[in-house]
Design a protein around this motif. Structure first.
Motif, PDB file in Angstrom:
ATOM      1  N   MET A   1       0.841  -1.185   0.000  1.00  0.00           N
ATOM      2  CA  MET A   1       0.000   0.000   0.000  1.00  0.00           C
ATOM      3  C   MET A   1       0.885   1.248   0.000  1.00  0.00           C
ATOM      4  O   MET A   1       1.823   1.336   0.800  1.00  0.00           O
ATOM      5  N   THR A   2       0.597   2.204  -0.881  1.00  0.00           N
ATOM      6  CA  THR A   2       1.374   3.430  -0.928  1.00  0.00           C
ATOM      7  C   THR A   2       1.072   4.289   0.284  1.00  0.00           C
ATOM      8  O   THR A   2       0.020   4.165   0.920  1.00  0.00           O
ATOM      9  N   SER A   3       1.999   5.177   0.606  1.00  0.00           N
ATOM     10  CA  SER A   3       1.839   6.016   1.795  1.00  0.00           C
ATOM     11  C   SER A   3       0.620   6.931   1.671  1.00  0.00           C
ATOM     12  O   SER A   3      -0.083   7.190   2.656  1.00  0.00           O
ATOM     13  N   ARG A   4       0.358   7.411   0.467  1.00  0.00           N
ATOM     14  CA  ARG A   4      -0.784   8.313   0.270  1.00  0.00           C
ATOM     15  C   ARG A   4      -2.092   7.597   0.566  1.00  0.00           C
ATOM     16  O   ARG A   4      -2.979   8.135   1.227  1.00  0.00           O
ATOM     17  N   ILE A   5      -2.219   6.367   0.091  1.00  0.00           N
ATOM     18  CA  ILE A   5      -3.442   5.610   0.316  1.00  0.00           C
ATOM     19  C   ILE A   5      -3.554   5.194   1.784  1.00  0.00           C
ATOM     20  O   ILE A   5      -4.645   5.175   2.356  1.00  0.00           O
ATOM     21  N   TRP A   6      -2.408   4.864   2.412  1.00  0.00           N
ATOM     22  CA  TRP A   6      -2.447   4.513   3.836  1.00  0.00           C
ATOM     23  C   TRP A   6      -2.915   5.696   4.678  1.00  0.00           C
ATOM     24  O   TRP A   6      -3.714   5.531   5.603  1.00  0.00           O
ATOM     25  N   VAL A   7      -2.425   6.890   4.356  1.00  0.00           N
ATOM     26  CA  VAL A   7      -2.858   8.089   5.084  1.00  0.00           C
ATOM     27  C   VAL A   7      -4.351   8.310   4.887  1.00  0.00           C
ATOM     28  O   VAL A   7      -5.073   8.674   5.827  1.00  0.00           O
ATOM     29  N   ARG A   8      -4.827   8.061   3.682  1.00  0.00           N
ATOM     30  CA  ARG A   8      -6.267   8.196   3.415  1.00  0.00           C
ATOM     31  C   ARG A   8      -7.070   7.217   4.267  1.00  0.00           C
ATOM     32  O   ARG A   8      -8.096   7.584   4.860  1.00  0.00           O
ATOM     33  N   LEU A   9      -6.608   5.969   4.346  1.00  0.00           N
ATOM     34  CA  LEU A   9      -7.288   4.975   5.184  1.00  0.00           C
ATOM     35  C   LEU A   9      -7.275   5.393   6.648  1.00  0.00           C
ATOM     36  O   LEU A   9      -8.297   5.291   7.343  1.00  0.00           O
ATOM     37  N   PHE A  10      -6.141   5.859   7.116  1.00  0.00           N
ATOM     38  CA  PHE A  10      -6.002   6.273   8.510  1.00  0.00           C
ATOM     39  C   PHE A  10      -6.950   7.417   8.850  1.00  0.00           C
ATOM     40  O   PHE A  10      -7.678   7.374   9.847  1.00  0.00           O
ATOM     41  N   MET A  11      -6.969   8.440   8.010  1.00  0.00           N
ATOM     42  CA  MET A  11      -7.793   9.613   8.284  1.00  0.00           C
ATOM     43  C   MET A  11      -9.281   9.288   8.165  1.00  0.00           C
ATOM     44  O   MET A  11     -10.093   9.766   8.966  1.00  0.00           O
ATOM     45  N   THR A  12      -9.654   8.484   7.181  1.00  0.00           N
ATOM     46  CA  THR A  12     -11.057   8.124   7.013  1.00  0.00           C
ATOM     47  C   THR A  12     -11.556   7.302   8.195  1.00  0.00           C
ATOM     48  O   THR A  12     -12.676   7.517   8.683  1.00  0.00           O
ATOM     49  N   THR A  13     -10.725   6.381   8.676  1.00  0.00           N
ATOM     50  CA  THR A  13     -11.107   5.569   9.830  1.00  0.00           C
ATOM     51  C   THR A  13     -11.229   6.434  11.081  1.00  0.00           C
ATOM     52  O   THR A  13     -12.118   6.212  11.909  1.00  0.00           O
ATOM     53  N   LEU A  14     -10.339   7.401  11.228  1.00  0.00           N
ATOM     54  CA  LEU A  14     -10.464   8.351  12.342  1.00  0.00           C
ATOM     55  C   LEU A  14     -11.805   9.068  12.290  1.00  0.00           C
ATOM     56  O   LEU A  14     -12.484   9.228  13.314  1.00  0.00           O
ATOM     57  N   LEU A  15     -12.180   9.521  11.097  1.00  0.00           N
ATOM     58  CA  LEU A  15     -13.446  10.238  10.942  1.00  0.00           C
ATOM     59  C   LEU A  15     -14.628   9.347  11.286  1.00  0.00           C
ATOM     60  O   LEU A  15     -15.564   9.785  11.987  1.00  0.00           O
ATOM     61  N   ILE A  16     -14.604   8.097  10.830  1.00  0.00           N
ATOM     62  CA  ILE A  16     -15.695   7.167  11.138  1.00  0.00           C
ATOM     63  C   ILE A  16     -15.804   6.939  12.637  1.00  0.00           C
ATOM     64  O   ILE A  16     -16.899   6.930  13.208  1.00  0.00           O
ATOM     65  N   GLY A  17     -14.663   6.754  13.299  1.00  0.00           N
ATOM     66  CA  GLY A  17     -14.679   6.565  14.745  1.00  0.00           C
ATOM     67  C   GLY A  17     -15.235   7.761  15.483  1.00  0.00           C
ATOM     68  O   GLY A  17     -16.043   7.618  16.415  1.00  0.00           O
ATOM     69  N   ALA A  18     -14.834   8.961  15.072  1.00  0.00           N
ATOM     70  CA  ALA A  18     -15.298  10.173  15.737  1.00  0.00           C
ATOM     71  C   ALA A  18     -16.798  10.376  15.540  1.00  0.00           C
ATOM     72  O   ALA A  18     -17.535  10.667  16.499  1.00  0.00           O
ATOM     73  N   VAL A  19     -17.272  10.232  14.304  1.00  0.00           N
ATOM     74  CA  VAL A  19     -18.686  10.455  14.002  1.00  0.00           C
ATOM     75  C   VAL A  19     -19.561   9.414  14.695  1.00  0.00           C
ATOM     76  O   VAL A  19     -20.594   9.744  15.303  1.00  0.00           O
ATOM     77  N   THR A  20     -19.157   8.150  14.622  1.00  0.00           N
ATOM     78  CA  THR A  20     -19.946   7.082  15.237  1.00  0.00           C
ATOM     79  C   THR A  20     -20.039   7.255  16.743  1.00  0.00           C
ATOM     80  O   THR A  20     -21.115   7.113  17.339  1.00  0.00           O
TER      81      THR A  20
END
Length: 224
Positions: A1-20
């Motif tokens: 996995m490229t670093s750009r896509i990993w950062v996207r996964l990390f940030m999106t998962t953070l957002l899901i956790g916060a919103v939920t």
């Protein structure tokens, strides 16, 4: 996995956790916070929201640590047992063991005299249903052999991540942590193979571009 896509996964998962966590937090504490909305206490609402978001970010990080730990364990399991069917069978044993302990040990530890088994069984059934639906969808997206590993992750790993709150057995905290963990775990499970595909395509584009530039530079060299 490229670093750009990993950062996207990390940030999106953070957002899901916060919103939920924010949504679940206001729902399970509605009786406590309802007067903030009826009286338009914006500062109090924002303070509660900020508090829930912080917990959601923490739950998201725990979820991501658990997921990447499981990916490592899964690879070790496949390498040790040399058979997908055997490794899947061992994971099924762990799933049944964890579900049994989730009911029996919690009941033996926390139940009052004459208390029903139903709340303890219901929580395990809820986890099994959500895990089964997620695992079925993962298998549908990829292949049938992915069902058991996905179910193992959604049940066993979620319970391990959930353990600090299980020890306390406060109903509010049980649900406040459970649903964000399930949301983050399900998201990572269902999105990872798509991100890996995008990462491979991105690497191929980069490699193709490098090859093209190299060939162009060679063709531009002056002849002697």
């Amino acid at each position: 996995m490229t670093s750009r896509i990993w950062v996207r996964l990390f940030m999106t998962t953070l957002l899901i956790g916060a919103v939920t966590t924010a949504i679940v937090g206001f729902i399970i504490n509605w009786n406590e916070y309802v007067h903030y909305f009826t009286d338009f206490r914006i500062i109090n609402i924002l303070s509660a929201l900020f508090w829930f978001i912080l917990w959601g970010l923490l739950y998201s990080v725990i979820s991501q640590m658990g997921y990447f730990a499981y990916l490592t364990v899964h690879r070790f399991g496949l390498g040790i047992f040399k058979s997908v069917s055997l490794w899947n069978g061992i994971q099924v044993v762990f799933i049944l063991f964890v579900l049994f302990d989730l009911v029996y040990l919690r009941f033996e530890t926390f139940a009052n005299q004459g208390e029903s088994w139903l709340p303890y069984i219901g929580l395990a059934v809820l986890l099994l249903i959500i895990g089964s639906i997620t695992a079925w969808y993962k298998a549908k997206q990829t292949n049938r052999e992915a069902f058991i590993p996905a179910l193992f992750f959604m049940i066993v790993v979620t319970v391990i991540e959930w353990f600090p709150v299980l020890r306390v057995n406060e109903e509010e905290w049980l649900y406040l942590m459970l649903f964000p963990l399930l949301a983050c775990n399900a998201y990572q499970l269902l999105i990872l193979h798509k991100l890996n595909l995008k990462s491979q395509q991105e690497r191929q584009r980069i490699e193709s571009k490098r090859t093209t530039n190299k060939n162009t530079n060679v063709s531009k060299k002056p002849s002697i």
